[in-house]
Design an enzyme around this catalytic site. Structure first.
Site, PDB file in Angstrom:
ATOM      1  N   ILE A 107       1.165  -1.023  -0.426  1.00  0.00           N
ATOM      2  CA  ILE A 107       0.183   0.230  -0.123  1.00  0.00           C
ATOM      3  C   ILE A 107       1.117   1.335  -0.091  1.00  0.00           C
ATOM      4  O   ILE A 107       1.487   0.763   0.686  1.00  0.00           O
ATOM      5  CB  ILE A 107      -1.273   0.094   0.803  1.00  0.00           C
ATOM      6  CG1 ILE A 107      -2.205   1.495   1.455  1.00  0.00           C
ATOM      7  CG2 ILE A 107      -0.031  -0.320   2.231  1.00  0.00           C
ATOM      8  CD1 ILE A 107      -3.049   0.886   1.973  1.00  0.00           C
ATOM      9  N   CYS A 108       0.361   2.334  -0.322  1.00  0.00           N
ATOM     10  CA  CYS A 108       0.624   4.067  -0.601  1.00  0.00           C
ATOM     11  C   CYS A 108       2.797   3.663  -1.369  1.00  0.00           C
ATOM     12  O   CYS A 108       2.299   3.445  -2.341  1.00  0.00           O
ATOM     13  CB  CYS A 108       1.147   4.092   0.972  1.00  0.00           C
ATOM     14  SG  CYS A 108       1.624   5.852   0.828  1.00  0.00           S
ATOM     15  N   ALA A 109       3.076   3.903  -0.579  1.00  0.00           N
ATOM     16  CA  ALA A 109       4.645   3.783  -1.078  1.00  0.00           C
ATOM     17  C   ALA A 109       5.422   2.756  -1.510  1.00  0.00           C
ATOM     18  O   ALA A 109       6.451   1.900  -2.762  1.00  0.00           O
ATOM     19  CB  ALA A 109       5.862   5.119  -0.587  1.00  0.00           C
TER      20      ALA A 109
ATOM     21  N   TYR B 217       0.527   5.368  -3.548  1.00  0.00           N
ATOM     22  CA  TYR B 217       0.288   6.610  -3.367  1.00  0.00           C
ATOM     23  C   TYR B 217       0.550   7.112  -4.394  1.00  0.00           C
ATOM     24  O   TYR B 217       1.086   7.059  -5.516  1.00  0.00           O
ATOM     25  CB  TYR B 217       1.366   6.690  -2.359  1.00  0.00           C
ATOM     26  CG  TYR B 217       1.119   8.215  -1.814  1.00  0.00           C
ATOM     27  CD1 TYR B 217      -0.202   8.436  -0.648  1.00  0.00           C
ATOM     28  CD2 TYR B 217       1.017   9.834  -1.749  1.00  0.00           C
ATOM     29  CE1 TYR B 217      -0.250   9.788  -0.246  1.00  0.00           C
ATOM     30  CE2 TYR B 217       0.989  10.901  -0.897  1.00  0.00           C
ATOM     31  CZ  TYR B 217       0.291  10.613  -0.911  1.00  0.00           C
ATOM     32  OH  TYR B 217      -0.253  11.894   0.196  1.00  0.00           O
TER      33      TYR B 217
ATOM     34  N   SER C  28      -2.375  -0.828  -2.756  1.00  0.00           N
ATOM     35  CA  SER C  28      -4.042   0.306  -2.420  1.00  0.00           C
ATOM     36  C   SER C  28      -2.977   2.011  -2.471  1.00  0.00           C
ATOM     37  O   SER C  28      -2.124   1.767  -2.757  1.00  0.00           O
ATOM     38  CB  SER C  28      -4.572  -0.284  -1.228  1.00  0.00           C
ATOM     39  OG  SER C  28      -5.488   0.902  -0.953  1.00  0.00           O
TER      40      SER C  28
END
Length: 186
Positions: free
Chosen positions: A104-106, A125, A152
Site C-alpha cells: 500500500i501507499c509508497a 500513493y 492500495s
C-alpha cells in the site's frame, strides 16, 4: 482448514495507520499476523513518530511461510524495504510459490526494486505513479487486485486494503462481517 497467516513488515518510517489498520482487520478475521521489524530492535518509529512494538525481527520471522506478505507504505519504510536483500528474497520466494503479496501507499516501489509482479495491474500513493508506470499497468482505484497481488493508495484506503486481503485469504462473507463489526461502509 489451517489458520491463515500473514507477515506485515515494518521499518523506521513506515506509515503507522496502514500498518495498524491492516493488522487489526486481519486479526479480527482470525488471521494470524506477525508484525516483523527489519531492524534489530523491539520497536519501530513510524512516519508520524508513533512507535510500534514488533512481534518478531524479520530475520527470525522468515523461517516460516506465510499466506500473505504485507508491506505498509511510508516513504522511509518503503525505501528500507526496497534496499533490503532479505525483503527481496522473501518477496521473490512468495511470488515463486504463488502466494499473496500486498503493498500500500509508497510500498509498491519496493516491489519494483525486487522485480515483483512486473506487468501486473497495481496502484499506489499518487506521487509514486511515475516510478511505476513503466513496468506496471497503473490504475487509480482504491484497491487493485491482480492475481495474487493486492495494492492500495494510502492511509484512507487502509480499511479497504485490509478487507481485500481478508477476502482473498478467506472469503467475501468474512470480509463483510469484519466490515460490519467495525461499522465500515463503502
Amino acid at each position: 482448514m489451517a489458520k491463515k497467516t500473514a507477515i506485515l513488515l515494518i521499518a523506521d518510517g513506515s506509515e503507522e495507520m496502514e500498518a495498524v489498520i491492516t493488522t487489526d482487520i486481519l486479526r479480527r478475521a482470525g488471521i494470524d499476523v506477525t508484525v516483523a521489524g527489519l531492524a534489530e530492535k523491539e520497536s519501530v518509529k513510524c512516519s508520524r513518530d508513533v512507535k510500534i512494538c514488533v512481534d518478531a525481527k524479520l530475520k527470525d520471522a522468515v523461517q516460516q511461510k506465510y499466506d500473505v506478505v504485507i508491506l505498509p507504505g511510508g516513504l522511509g519504510g518503503s525505501e528500507a524495504f526496497a534496499s533490503s536483500a532479505e525483503v527481496g528474497n522473501l518477496l521473490q520466494q512468495q511470488e515463486k510459490e504463488n502466494r499473496v503479496i500486498a503493498a500500500i501507499c509508497a510500498a509498491p516501489v519496493a516491489l519494483k526494486a525486487h522485480g515483483i509482479s512486473k506487468g501486473k495491474q497495481l496502484t499506489s500513493y499518487p506521487s509514486m505513479k511515475e516510478k511505476l508506470v513503466d513496468e506496471y499497468k497503473y490504475l487509480e482505484d482504491k484497491v487493485v487486485t491482480d492475481g495474487n497481488l493486492i495494492t492500495s493508495r494510502g492511509p484512507a484506503t487502509a480499511f479497504a486494503f485490509g478487507l481485500a486481503i481478508v477476502e482473498k485469504l478467506l472469503d467475501k462473507e468474512t470480509a463483510n462481517n469484519v466490515a460490519k463489526g467495525m461499522l465500515y461502509t463503502e
